[in-house]
Structures are given as structure tokens and as C-alpha cells.
Scaffold this active site. Structure first.
Site, PDB file in Angstrom:
ATOM      1  CB  THR A   1      -0.948   0.028   1.224  1.00  0.00           C
ATOM      2  OG1 THR A   1      -1.859   1.129   1.074  1.00  0.00           O
ATOM      3  CG2 THR A   1      -0.204   0.169   2.530  1.00  0.00           C
TER       4      THR A   1
ATOM      5  CG  ASN B   1      -4.921   7.911   6.624  1.00  0.00           C
ATOM      6  OD1 ASN B   1      -4.405   8.504   7.556  1.00  0.00           O
ATOM      7  ND2 ASN B   1      -5.451   8.539   5.586  1.00  0.00           N
ATOM      8  CE  LYS B   2      -6.017   0.660   2.046  1.00  0.00           C
ATOM      9  NZ  LYS B   2      -6.207  -0.380   1.042  1.00  0.00           N
TER      10      LYS B   2
ATOM     11  CG  ASP C   1      -9.515  -4.069  -3.199  1.00  0.00           C
ATOM     12  OD1 ASP C   1      -9.190  -2.878  -3.029  1.00  0.00           O
ATOM     13  OD2 ASP C   1     -10.355  -4.412  -4.049  1.00  0.00           O
TER      14      ASP C   1
ATOM     15  CG  PHE D   1      -8.932   6.133   5.687  1.00  0.00           C
ATOM     16  CD1 PHE D   1      -9.044   5.287   4.596  1.00  0.00           C
ATOM     17  CD2 PHE D   1      -8.457   5.604   6.878  1.00  0.00           C
ATOM     18  CE1 PHE D   1      -8.693   3.956   4.681  1.00  0.00           C
ATOM     19  CE2 PHE D   1      -8.089   4.269   6.976  1.00  0.00           C
ATOM     20  CZ  PHE D   1      -8.217   3.442   5.874  1.00  0.00           C
ATOM     21  N   GLY D   2     -11.875   7.518   4.038  1.00  0.00           N
ATOM     22  CA  GLY D   2     -12.841   6.869   3.170  1.00  0.00           C
ATOM     23  C   GLY D   2     -14.274   7.131   3.608  1.00  0.00           C
TER      24      GLY D   2
ATOM     25  CG  HIS E   1     -13.736  -3.491   7.075  1.00  0.00           C
ATOM     26  ND1 HIS E   1     -14.227  -2.460   7.877  1.00  0.00           N
ATOM     27  CD2 HIS E   1     -12.950  -2.896   6.162  1.00  0.00           C
ATOM     28  CE1 HIS E   1     -13.741  -1.306   7.436  1.00  0.00           C
ATOM     29  NE2 HIS E   1     -12.968  -1.548   6.403  1.00  0.00           N
ATOM     30  NE  ARG E   2      -7.754  -1.730   5.809  1.00  0.00           N
ATOM     31  CZ  ARG E   2      -8.629  -0.736   5.636  1.00  0.00           C
ATOM     32  NH1 ARG E   2      -8.996   0.011   6.655  1.00  0.00           N
ATOM     33  NH2 ARG E   2      -9.124  -0.478   4.456  1.00  0.00           N
TER      34      ARG E   2
END
Length: 190
Positions: free
Chosen positions: A7, A11-12, A68, A148-149, A176-177
Site C-alpha cells: 500500500t 492511513n491504512k 482490498d 478515512f474513506g 473489517h480490516r
């Protein structure tokens, strides 16, 4: 153990790095000199994760995982889904994506949705997939400054706050992540 997280999204990267056990050293694409934007050309969330992990493993030789994520909204037949990052166009603009989502849901009764993350782990061409799902709903206006997102408009089931109103640690526990990543860590610990 050294692993590349495929990535460029800081943030991720920070979110995942905070969950890592001490014995795993995490590198980003920037850390390994990968400056290109890896094409996400698959028509599924699983497929995009696999594409990115294979790209890094074959091109750079590192053990790697890629994720993803998609937001799937029932009233929109699963959209934006695999196109979540580009829902409002190729510029990947979070605010524009949220604005389009809210506009699309304006006259819909059901606001039920879920986030789905798939992580593809590629270790010496041994590939495994880990999936995490977080059920919730889309609210009518943005709330919160964190995350984010779609985080400012997503409220997970059992909560009255959006992901953007939660601290990173709390979000990671239920997201989820976080669920997909916990499955990955369990696998790596064996």
C-alpha cells in the site's frame, strides 16, 4: 519476520502497523522503492488483493500481503463494492465518494451496508486469503474527524458512533480490516 504491506496509503499502513506483534517488521511500498500505483483491474475485491500481492512478490521478491476493501450497500445492489475508492471518479476523492453515496441513498429506505476486506498473503508463492466483514449502516450526514474513506458515514451494528468518531484502537477491534488482519496474524503465528 519482515513483510511488505502493498500500500501507499499511510492511513491504512498506520492502522495495520499498530496491530502488529513485535516479531513482524512491516514495510510499505515506499520503503521498498515501489513508486508505481499497482493496477486494480480485477472485478472482485479478492481478485484485486491477489493481483497486488503477486505483483510485489514477483517484481520485488518480498514476502508480501495486500488488501482490498469495499463498501457494499444493500439498497445499491452491492455498490460501490470493488469500485469503492473510485466511486466518484478515478481521482480517488474520499469526500466526492461519500457525497455520491449519500446522493444515491437519498430516497432509499434501507441503509444497511457492510465493509469487506480481503487480505492476500503471498509467501514464496504460497498464497492465502483472509476475509473480514463488518456489518452496519450508512447515516445521512458525515460525523467525526478520524479515519478515512467512508468512515464518517458508516455506523457499525451495535454502536451509535461512526468509524470516524472512534479511536483507531477501538475501530481496529471491530472493523473489517481488523478482523481480516487478526486472521492473518493468527496464521503467521502458527
Amino acid at each position: 519476520m519482515e513483510l511488505v504491506f502493498a500500500t501507499h496509503n499511510r492511513n491504512k499502513f498506520k492502522e495495520i502497523e499498530a496491530m502488529l506483534p513485535d516479531h513482524i517488521s512491516l514495510l510499505s511500498l515506499d520503503d521498498i522503492g515501489c513508486t508505481e500505483d499497482i493496477a486494480e483491474t480485477a472485478d472482485t475485491i479478492d481478485g484485486n488483493a491477489i493481483l497486488k500481492a503477486e505483483y510485489v512478490r514477483h517484481r520485488y521478491g518480498y514476502n508480501c500481503f495486500a488488501d482490498d476493501t469495499g463498501l457494499e450497500v444493500d439498497a445499491l445492489a452491492g455498490a460501490p463494492g470493488v469500485y469503492s475508492a473510485r466511486y466518484a471518479g478515478d481521482q480517488k476523492d474520499d469526500k466526492a465518494n461519500v457525497a455520491k453515496l449519500l446522493e444515491q441513498l437519498k430516497d432509499k429506505e434501507s441503509r444497511k451496508a457492510h465493509f469487506k476486506t480481503v487480505i492476500a498473503l503471498n509467501l514464496k508463492n504460497n498464497e492465502n486469503l483472509f476475509t473480514g466483514i463488518c456489518e452496519g449502516k450508512i447515516i445521512e450526514e458525515r460525523r467525526g474527524e478520524k479515519g478515512f474513506g467512508y468512515d464518517p458515514v458508516f455506523v457499525p451494528n451495535g454502536y451509535d458512533r461512526t468509524f470516524a468518531e472512534m479511536e483507531m484502537k477501538e475501530k481496529a477491534e471491530i472493523s473489517h480490516r481488523g478482523k481480516a488482519f487478526k486472521a492473518l496474524i493468527d496464521y503467521l503465528s502458527k
